[in-house]
Design a protein around this motif. Structure first.
Motif: not given
Length: 168
Positions: A19-21, A146-152
């Motif tokens: 899901l995170q991927q 939010l974790t995905a949005l914070a990745l960059p």
């Protein structure tokens, strides 16, 4: 991507990993679309619609970022379907609608078409992300989005710290 995600539901750890991927993958796809459109919005509008519409490129440069929210919401929607949580959809739509109307009333008089673009992005974020924070069963998806949005940001700051460590 989604069949393997659904298939992995039997193993919660694998399911959350996939899901995170999925969130990360669709985030990068949305950014790959939004960034060039945002940068080239005015010339694109001029090319497609002529010089009188070039000014609307500023609104396009804003509203194209709703693709990020939409793509992350797509993953969430598939998960809601897989976990039989579709009853949340009407709430999501109502929250988006109310947010959009209120923000348009506030922002359009001040910022014009740019205000409408900001209202669109914000209302989609409310309906595709924030609304899920209020349910224990969907809160994990908010954290993953939010974790995905914070990745960059995390990637940029980690590279900066690596460069600082090398120069020390």
């Amino acid at each position: 991507l989604f069949p393997s995600l659904i298939e992995s539901r039997r193993d919660p750890k694998l399911y959350h990993q996939r899901l995170q991927q999925a969130f990360h993958s669709l985030l990068w796809l949305a950014v790959a679309i939004a960034l060039p459109v945002s940068v080239w919005a005015e010339p694109l509008m001029r090319l497609l619609y002529g010089a009188p519409y070039a000014g609307s490129g500023a609104a396009l440069a804003i509203v194209i970022w709703s693709a990020v929210v939409t793509f992350l919401g797509l993953v969430t929607s598939y998960c809601l379907g897989a976990e039989n949580l579709q009853r949340i959809y009407p709430v999501r739509i109502l929250v988006s609608l109310c947010t959009c109307v209120v923000l348009n009333l506030v922002l359009v008089p001040r910022w014009g078409i740019r205000g409408a673009a900001v209202a669109t992005v914000a209302s989609q974020f409310m309906g595709s992300t924030i609304v899920y924070a209020f349910s224990k069963r969907t809160r994990i998806m908010v954290v993953m989005q939010l974790t995905a949005l914070a990745l960059p940001y995390r990637l940029l700051t980690s590279r900066r710290s690596e460069r600082n460590n090398e120069s020390s």
